[in-house]
Design an enzyme around this catalytic site. Structure first.
Site, PDB file in Angstrom:
ATOM      1  N   SER A 145     -35.823  10.574   2.334  1.00 37.72           N
ATOM      2  CA  SER A 145     -36.720  11.279   3.153  1.00 37.72           C
ATOM      3  C   SER A 145     -37.463  12.442   2.398  1.00 37.72           C
ATOM      4  O   SER A 145     -37.336  12.266   1.242  1.00 37.72           O
ATOM      5  CB  SER A 145     -36.068  11.529   4.571  1.00 37.72           C
ATOM      6  OG  SER A 145     -37.235  12.226   5.431  1.00 37.72           O
ATOM      7  N   TYR A 159     -48.130  12.605   5.101  1.00 41.05           N
ATOM      8  CA  TYR A 159     -46.503  12.529   4.701  1.00 41.05           C
ATOM      9  C   TYR A 159     -45.518  12.920   5.406  1.00 41.05           C
ATOM     10  O   TYR A 159     -44.401  12.383   5.731  1.00 41.05           O
ATOM     11  CB  TYR A 159     -46.611  13.146   3.224  1.00 41.05           C
ATOM     12  CG  TYR A 159     -45.449  13.327   2.260  1.00 41.05           C
ATOM     13  CD1 TYR A 159     -45.270  11.959   1.368  1.00 41.05           C
ATOM     14  CD2 TYR A 159     -44.316  14.171   2.457  1.00 41.05           C
ATOM     15  CE1 TYR A 159     -44.075  11.890   0.734  1.00 41.05           C
ATOM     16  CE2 TYR A 159     -43.230  13.986   1.388  1.00 41.05           C
ATOM     17  CZ  TYR A 159     -43.168  12.784   0.821  1.00 41.05           C
ATOM     18  OH  TYR A 159     -42.090  12.849   0.004  1.00 41.05           O
ATOM     19  N   LYS A 163     -42.144  10.766   6.986  1.00 46.69           N
ATOM     20  CA  LYS A 163     -41.007  11.271   6.621  1.00 46.69           C
ATOM     21  C   LYS A 163     -40.140  11.727   7.926  1.00 46.69           C
ATOM     22  O   LYS A 163     -38.963  11.483   8.010  1.00 46.69           O
ATOM     23  CB  LYS A 163     -40.948  12.398   5.480  1.00 46.69           C
ATOM     24  CG  LYS A 163     -41.524  11.775   4.212  1.00 46.69           C
ATOM     25  CD  LYS A 163     -40.621  10.626   3.376  1.00 46.69           C
ATOM     26  CE  LYS A 163     -41.039  10.428   2.045  1.00 46.69           C
ATOM     27  NZ  LYS A 163     -40.187   9.201   1.470  1.00 46.69           N
TER      28      LYS A 163
HETATM   29  N1  LIG Z   1     -39.941  14.436  -6.213  1.00 43.69           N
HETATM   30  C1  LIG Z   1     -39.767  14.991  -5.023  1.00 43.69           C
HETATM   31  O1  LIG Z   1     -40.078  16.567  -5.195  1.00 43.69           O
HETATM   32  C2  LIG Z   1     -39.525  14.451  -3.805  1.00 43.69           C
HETATM   33  C3  LIG Z   1     -39.003  15.384  -2.719  1.00 43.69           C
HETATM   34  C4  LIG Z   1     -38.954  14.740  -1.446  1.00 43.69           C
HETATM   35  C5  LIG Z   1     -38.844  13.349  -1.387  1.00 43.69           C
HETATM   36  N2  LIG Z   1     -39.122  12.610  -2.423  1.00 43.69           N
HETATM   37  C6  LIG Z   1     -39.302  11.159  -2.366  1.00 43.69           C
HETATM   38  O2  LIG Z   1     -38.577  10.535  -3.122  1.00 43.69           O
HETATM   39  C7  LIG Z   1     -38.858   9.332  -3.364  1.00 43.69           C
HETATM   40  C8  LIG Z   1     -38.863   8.886  -4.773  1.00 43.69           C
HETATM   41  O3  LIG Z   1     -39.939   9.534  -5.356  1.00 43.69           O
HETATM   42  P1  LIG Z   1     -39.865  10.087  -6.793  1.00 43.69           P
HETATM   43  O4  LIG Z   1     -40.215  11.715  -6.639  1.00 43.69           O
HETATM   44  O5  LIG Z   1     -38.962   9.684  -7.624  1.00 43.69           O
HETATM   45  O6  LIG Z   1     -41.404   9.676  -7.488  1.00 43.69           O
HETATM   46  P2  LIG Z   1     -41.803   8.280  -8.046  1.00 43.69           P
HETATM   47  O7  LIG Z   1     -41.275   8.358  -9.628  1.00 43.69           O
HETATM   48  O8  LIG Z   1     -43.280   8.287  -7.968  1.00 43.69           O
HETATM   49  O9  LIG Z   1     -41.068   7.250  -7.324  1.00 43.69           O
HETATM   50  C9  LIG Z   1     -41.910   6.455  -6.146  1.00 43.69           C
HETATM   51  C10 LIG Z   1     -41.134   5.219  -6.631  1.00 43.69           C
HETATM   52  O10 LIG Z   1     -41.692   4.398  -5.330  1.00 43.69           O
HETATM   53  C11 LIG Z   1     -42.361   2.981  -5.751  1.00 43.69           C
HETATM   54  N3  LIG Z   1     -43.188   2.545  -4.758  1.00 43.69           N
HETATM   55  C12 LIG Z   1     -44.251   3.432  -4.138  1.00 43.69           C
HETATM   56  N4  LIG Z   1     -44.889   2.391  -3.514  1.00 43.69           N
HETATM   57  C13 LIG Z   1     -44.078   1.052  -3.411  1.00 43.69           C
HETATM   58  C14 LIG Z   1     -44.368   0.111  -2.470  1.00 43.69           C
HETATM   59  N5  LIG Z   1     -45.303  -0.130  -1.649  1.00 43.69           N
HETATM   60  N6  LIG Z   1     -43.571  -0.939  -3.088  1.00 43.69           N
HETATM   61  C15 LIG Z   1     -42.579  -0.686  -3.808  1.00 43.69           C
HETATM   62  N7  LIG Z   1     -42.297   0.363  -4.395  1.00 43.69           N
HETATM   63  C16 LIG Z   1     -43.164   1.197  -4.158  1.00 43.69           C
HETATM   64  C17 LIG Z   1     -42.986   3.418  -7.104  1.00 43.69           C
HETATM   65  O11 LIG Z   1     -42.960   2.243  -8.100  1.00 43.69           O
HETATM   66  P3  LIG Z   1     -44.267   1.415  -8.006  1.00 43.69           P
HETATM   67  O12 LIG Z   1     -45.282   2.402  -8.160  1.00 43.69           O
HETATM   68  O13 LIG Z   1     -44.032   0.771  -9.262  1.00 43.69           O
HETATM   69  O14 LIG Z   1     -44.390   0.557  -6.847  1.00 43.69           O
HETATM   70  C18 LIG Z   1     -41.976   4.527  -7.644  1.00 43.69           C
HETATM   71  O15 LIG Z   1     -41.071   3.862  -8.334  1.00 43.69           O
HETATM   72  C19 LIG Z   1     -40.027   9.115  -2.409  1.00 43.69           C
HETATM   73  O16 LIG Z   1     -39.688   8.551  -1.394  1.00 43.69           O
HETATM   74  C20 LIG Z   1     -40.634  10.483  -2.356  1.00 43.69           C
HETATM   75  O17 LIG Z   1     -41.234  10.460  -1.186  1.00 43.69           O
HETATM   76  C21 LIG Z   1     -39.569  13.232  -3.701  1.00 43.69           C
END
Ligand SMILES: NC(=O)c1ccc[n+]([C@@H]2O[C@H](COP(=O)([O-])OP(=O)(O)OC[C@H]3O[C@@H](n4cnc5c(N)ncnc54)[C@H](OP(=O)(O)O)[C@@H]3O)[C@@H](O)[C@H]2O)c1
Length: 205
Positions: A145, A159, A163
């Site tokens: 989340s 967003y 979440k």
């Molecule tokens: N980074 C932060 O500061 C932060 C903070 C709070 C929460 N989050 C959450 O953490 C999670 C991971 O994000 P991240 O920060 O590691 O960024 P990220 O590197 O952009 O990772 C997101 C991943 O989700 C995959 N994805 C997106 N849409 C998809 C779909 N429809 N089907 C299958 N895979 C999909 C992407 O791969 P493809 O594009 O190849 O599909 C990518 O590997 C997310 O849920 C994000 O909302 C991140």
């Protein structure tokens, strides 16, 4: 003396496993001895994660999957069972950003954020629970989340809704899974340095 790994013989599935938090989690599952299945839409990134795991002596499988598509999620679970014969843990971490003031955001963009961040986890959990319940061994599911489930920034309406809905959904599903010895929880990270955070300038997520 050989090291005993706590997840030896177990199978873990990571969505969004081709980058960021998901790739780090896939490597961590493998370090603890699990066979790992990584899913996401981009195959090259998934194969990179598989290569990193194999180089470190682990075993992994890439299954290109769009988590917002029911047939693809069912195929992901079937491919996991076909390759490794079981599913013990899932990290439903795939997610998309999508930040704009409500006046600027299109309906299609709102739908895209909800389809991945909320429905995508619902579909993943639905078919993971089916596999875990049928096997009768219990299991553990964690979903990513965000602090924005309960916080807000300008442009975070879609967003935050995705979440916040995810948190509400998992609280309810947890009431259903206890009897099968399946734990289900969310994590709500703050800002983590990943490709998503970099796309957002590391100040909105
Ligand atoms: N980074 C932060 O500061 C932060 C903070 C709070 C929460 N989050 C959450 O953490 C999670 C991971 O994000 P991240 O920060 O590691 O960024 P990220 O590197 O952009 O990772 C997101 C991943 O989700 C995959 N994805 C997106 N849409 C998809 C779909 N429809 N089907 C299958 N895979 C999909 C992407 O791969 P493809 O594009 O190849 O599909 C990518 O590997 C997310 O849920 C994000 O909302 C991140």
């Amino acid at each position: 003396m050989s090291q005993i790994l706590r997840l030896q013989g177990r199978v873990a599935l990571v969505t969004g496993g081709g980058s960021g938090i998901g790739r780090a989690a896939a490597l961590a599952f493998s370090r603890d001895g699990a066979n790992v299945v990584v899913a996401g839409r981009r195959e090259t990134e998934l194969q990179e994660t598989v290569m990193m795991i194999c180089e470190r002596g682990g075993d992994a499988l890439a299954v290109p999957t769009d988590v917002s598509d029911s047939a693809q999620v069912r195929h992901l679970i079937a491919a996991t069972l076909a390759q490794y014969g079981r599913l013990d843990a899932a990290f439903n971490n795939a997610g998309v950003e999508g930040f704009a003031p409500v006046s600027d955001m299109t309906e299609a963009e709102f739908d895209r954020v909800i389809a991945t961040n909320l429905k995508g986890v619902w579909l993943s959990v639905k078919y993971q629970l089916e596999a875990m319940t049928a096997a009768g061994r219990g299991g553990a599911i964690v979903n990513t989340s965000s602090w924005l489930a309960h916080g807000a920034s300008i442009g975070s309406a879609a967003y935050s809704a995705s979440k916040g809905g995810l948190d509400a959904m998992i609280r309810a599903i947890a009431l259903e899974t206890g009897a099968q010895n399946i734990r289900i929880n969310n994590v709500n990270p703050g800002i983590i340095d990943t490709p998503m955070a970099r796309r957002l300038g590391a100040n909105e997520e």
